[in-house]
Design an enzyme around this catalytic site. Structure first.
Site, PDB file in Angstrom:
ATOM      1  N   GLY A  66       0.991  -1.382  -0.047  1.00  0.00           N
ATOM      2  CA  GLY A  66      -0.025   0.002   0.147  1.00  0.00           C
ATOM      3  C   GLY A  66       0.923   1.168  -0.124  1.00  0.00           C
ATOM      4  O   GLY A  66       2.111   1.352  -0.528  1.00  0.00           O
ATOM      5  N   ARG A  72       1.232  -4.422  12.466  1.00  0.00           N
ATOM      6  CA  ARG A  72       0.796  -4.544  13.667  1.00  0.00           C
ATOM      7  C   ARG A  72       1.051  -5.819  14.298  1.00  0.00           C
ATOM      8  O   ARG A  72       0.848  -6.704  13.736  1.00  0.00           O
ATOM      9  CB  ARG A  72      -1.000  -4.387  13.370  1.00  0.00           C
ATOM     10  CG  ARG A  72      -1.713  -3.096  13.297  1.00  0.00           C
ATOM     11  CD  ARG A  72      -1.891  -2.228  14.471  1.00  0.00           C
ATOM     12  NE  ARG A  72      -2.410  -1.119  14.347  1.00  0.00           N
ATOM     13  CZ  ARG A  72      -1.931   0.061  13.973  1.00  0.00           C
ATOM     14  NH1 ARG A  72      -0.557   0.196  14.099  1.00  0.00           N
ATOM     15  NH2 ARG A  72      -2.477   1.210  13.949  1.00  0.00           N
ATOM     16  N   GLU A 118       1.328  -4.823  23.225  1.00  0.00           N
ATOM     17  CA  GLU A 118       2.068  -3.682  23.645  1.00  0.00           C
ATOM     18  C   GLU A 118       1.740  -2.852  24.978  1.00  0.00           C
ATOM     19  O   GLU A 118       0.779  -2.715  25.248  1.00  0.00           O
ATOM     20  CB  GLU A 118       2.231  -2.692  22.328  1.00  0.00           C
ATOM     21  CG  GLU A 118       2.845  -3.209  21.358  1.00  0.00           C
ATOM     22  CD  GLU A 118       2.663  -2.412  20.072  1.00  0.00           C
ATOM     23  OE1 GLU A 118       2.387  -1.397  20.244  1.00  0.00           O
ATOM     24  OE2 GLU A 118       2.778  -3.038  18.795  1.00  0.00           O
ATOM     25  N   HIS A 162       7.494   0.082  18.812  1.00  0.00           N
ATOM     26  CA  HIS A 162       6.274   0.905  18.109  1.00  0.00           C
ATOM     27  C   HIS A 162       6.621   2.432  17.909  1.00  0.00           C
ATOM     28  O   HIS A 162       6.025   3.180  18.146  1.00  0.00           O
ATOM     29  CB  HIS A 162       4.960   0.716  18.540  1.00  0.00           C
ATOM     30  CG  HIS A 162       3.840   0.858  17.860  1.00  0.00           C
ATOM     31  ND1 HIS A 162       2.767   0.226  17.898  1.00  0.00           N
ATOM     32  CD2 HIS A 162       3.668   1.597  16.653  1.00  0.00           C
ATOM     33  CE1 HIS A 162       2.142   0.543  16.902  1.00  0.00           C
ATOM     34  NE2 HIS A 162       2.546   1.379  16.232  1.00  0.00           N
TER      35      HIS A 162
HETATM   36  O1  A2R Z   1      -5.287  -6.417  -0.203  1.00  0.00           O
HETATM   37  P1  A2R Z   1      -5.242  -5.230  -1.126  1.00  0.00           P
HETATM   38  O2  A2R Z   1      -4.632  -5.541  -2.453  1.00  0.00           O
HETATM   39  O3  A2R Z   1      -6.085  -4.386  -0.850  1.00  0.00           O
HETATM   40  O4  A2R Z   1      -3.626  -4.294  -0.485  1.00  0.00           O
HETATM   41  C1  A2R Z   1      -3.712  -3.897   0.862  1.00  0.00           C
HETATM   42  C2  A2R Z   1      -2.894  -4.843   1.882  1.00  0.00           C
HETATM   43  N1  A2R Z   1      -3.897  -5.682   2.677  1.00  0.00           N
HETATM   44  C3  A2R Z   1      -3.769  -6.905   2.446  1.00  0.00           C
HETATM   45  N2  A2R Z   1      -3.060  -7.844   2.112  1.00  0.00           N
HETATM   46  C4  A2R Z   1      -3.529  -9.262   2.214  1.00  0.00           C
HETATM   47  N3  A2R Z   1      -4.653  -9.553   3.102  1.00  0.00           N
HETATM   48  C5  A2R Z   1      -5.436  -8.767   3.469  1.00  0.00           C
HETATM   49  N4  A2R Z   1      -6.496  -9.177   4.079  1.00  0.00           N
HETATM   50  C6  A2R Z   1      -5.064  -7.350   3.377  1.00  0.00           C
HETATM   51  N5  A2R Z   1      -5.708  -6.342   3.702  1.00  0.00           N
HETATM   52  C7  A2R Z   1      -5.206  -5.300   3.412  1.00  0.00           C
HETATM   53  O5  A2R Z   1      -2.480  -4.137   2.930  1.00  0.00           O
HETATM   54  C8  A2R Z   1      -2.682  -2.803   1.004  1.00  0.00           C
HETATM   55  O6  A2R Z   1      -1.934  -2.986  -0.027  1.00  0.00           O
HETATM   56  C9  A2R Z   1      -1.915  -2.588   1.952  1.00  0.00           C
HETATM   57  C10 A2R Z   1      -2.529  -1.790   2.981  1.00  0.00           C
HETATM   58  O7  A2R Z   1      -2.072  -0.351   2.174  1.00  0.00           O
HETATM   59  P2  A2R Z   1      -2.814   1.067   2.813  1.00  0.00           P
HETATM   60  O8  A2R Z   1      -4.293   0.986   2.827  1.00  0.00           O
HETATM   61  O9  A2R Z   1      -2.530   1.908   1.663  1.00  0.00           O
HETATM   62  O10 A2R Z   1      -2.101   1.486   4.056  1.00  0.00           O
HETATM   63  P3  A2R Z   1      -0.715   1.866   4.708  1.00  0.00           P
HETATM   64  O11 A2R Z   1      -1.102   3.271   4.707  1.00  0.00           O
HETATM   65  O12 A2R Z   1       0.529   1.559   3.512  1.00  0.00           O
HETATM   66  O13 A2R Z   1      -0.860   1.651   6.091  1.00  0.00           O
HETATM   67  C11 A2R Z   1      -0.658   0.235   6.394  1.00  0.00           C
HETATM   68  C12 A2R Z   1      -0.792  -0.214   7.814  1.00  0.00           C
HETATM   69  C13 A2R Z   1      -1.630   0.353   8.627  1.00  0.00           C
HETATM   70  O14 A2R Z   1      -2.866  -0.128   8.440  1.00  0.00           O
HETATM   71  C14 A2R Z   1      -1.237   0.113  10.035  1.00  0.00           C
HETATM   72  O15 A2R Z   1      -1.549  -1.239  10.663  1.00  0.00           O
HETATM   73  C15 A2R Z   1       0.419   0.349   9.780  1.00  0.00           C
HETATM   74  O16 A2R Z   1       0.594   0.019   8.259  1.00  0.00           O
HETATM   75  O17 A2R Z   1       0.899   1.280  10.388  1.00  0.00           O
END
Ligand code: A2R
Length: 315
Positions: free
Chosen positions: A155, A234, A263, A281
């Site tokens: 992401g 996380r 944590e 963290h």
């Molecule tokens: O699954 P996709 O193609 O929508 O890709 C998203 C991926 N993602 C997952 N991958 C595999 N299995 C899942 N169940 C799943 N759910 C989501 O995680 C996407 O590529 C990525 C999240 O990207 P963003 O929404 O742009 O979030 P960002 O800003 O990169 O932050 C990621 C995480 C936050 O949610 C906090 O937990 C941590 O970084 O600080």
């Protein structure tokens, strides 16, 4: 005198930004209240806004005690501790702080990887402890160059990590629910298959009930005895008990961890392991990024109070 807008501070993250409200709000400090229930009983019905973070969140039970709640401003990109379903049901808007922290998180992810590969914390201790002598150099280490890194969650942050690791001459592959055809990296629709082909696995995706334990024992076994796990997403995404077991048995090579299941408590076993680098963290914890996050929380709240479109809305 006009009535002030009442804000409940569930966490203390935006304390340094309260001037930005220009005196229009009254703040109620839940995070340091002696009797939290009494505070909610006393001011709950006045609260229009909650300021919180991804760790302290806002539960359905709390929302039930805030009948006039309109908006939750989350300091952090992850909002898994906020009950989004409850917020939607109640018509409560939720904002987070994406993008402004992506560079800082990516920077720490790469830093942790170099620290683990080159054993920087251990080398630092070696020097400080006076163990470096003409006859005693530090043992040889490994390097990132030429290795394959699998990114779980390509992401906003994952892409920043990928950019930096390409500059480190690593081969980048990724897994997510969807292939991103505009990205130059090989996509795996199966996480375990990606882990098998990776020397490093970097976890940077959202937490929450749907993704808990996605980095399972079998994924870590696939990464293998020469593989390294990096978690800057996380804690609960990784099966922590299995992680400890595999690091102890040598079935997983090493781990660099910025986040943990509970944590700030960390399994004792991890503390004593040589093949682990630990961080509190802190991926977004720079002065610059934390200021930007705080300002974005305030900007979203002010947008709501002034009837303007929210800047970074998730619900
Ligand atoms: O699954 P996709 O193609 O929508 O890709 C998203 C991926 N993602 C997952 N991958 C595999 N299995 C899942 N169940 C799943 N759910 C989501 O995680 C996407 O590529 C990525 C999240 O990207 P963003 O929404 O742009 O979030 P960002 O800003 O990169 O932050 C990621 C995480 C936050 O949610 C906090 O937990 C941590 O970084 O600080």
């Amino acid at each position: 005198m006009t009535e002030k807008d009442h804000v409940l501070l569930v966490s203390q993250n935006i304390e340094d930004h309260l001037d930005e409200f220009g005196g229009r709000c009254e703040f109620h400090r839940y995070y340091n209240a002696q009797d939290k229930e009494a505070l909610l009983d006393e001011v709950g019905s006045k609260i229009r806004i909650v300021g919180t973070n991804g760790h302290d969140g806002c539960s359905r039970e709390m929302m039930d005690k805030l009948p006039n709640l309109e908006m939750i401003g989350c300091y952090g990109v992850g909002y898994d501790a906020i009950d989004i379903d409850a917020a939607r049901e109640k018509g409560v808007r939720v904002t987070n702080t994406p993008d402004v922290l992506s560079d800082a998180v990516a920077e720490l992810a790469v830093g942790l990887m170099i620290a683990l590969a080159r054993q920087i914390p251990q080398s630092d201790r070696f020097v400080r402890d006076g163990k470096w002598t003409p006859a005693n150099g530090y043992p040889l280490t490994t390097e990132l160059t030429g290795r394959t890194v699998g990114i779980l969650g390509l992401g906003r942050i994952g892409q920043e990590i990928a950019n930096r690791l390409q500059a480190m001459k690593m081969r980048v592959i990724y897994h997510g629910r969807n292939q991103q055809l505009d990205k130059p990296y090989v996509y795996y629709d199966d996480l375990e298959a990606m882990a098998r082909d990776s020397d490093w696995l970097v976890v940077i995706m959202p937490g929450g009930p749907g993704t808990s334990g996605i980095v399972s024992e079998s994924v870590m076994r696939a990464l293998g005895s020469n593989g390294n796990l990096v978690n800057v997403g996380r804690g609960p995404l990784v099966d922590e008990a299995a992680l400890v077991k595999l690091l102890e048995s040598g079935d997983l090579g090493g781990a660099a961890l910025d986040v943990f299941a509970k944590e700030p408590s960390i399994p004792d076993a991890l503390i004593n392991m040589h093949n682990v680098v630990l961080s509190p963290h802190a991926a977004s914890a720079t002065v610059k990024t934390r200021l930007a996050m705080g300002s974005l929380v305030i900007a979203n709240i002010l947008a709501h109070l002034n009837g303007r479109p929210l800047i970074t809305q998730v619900a």
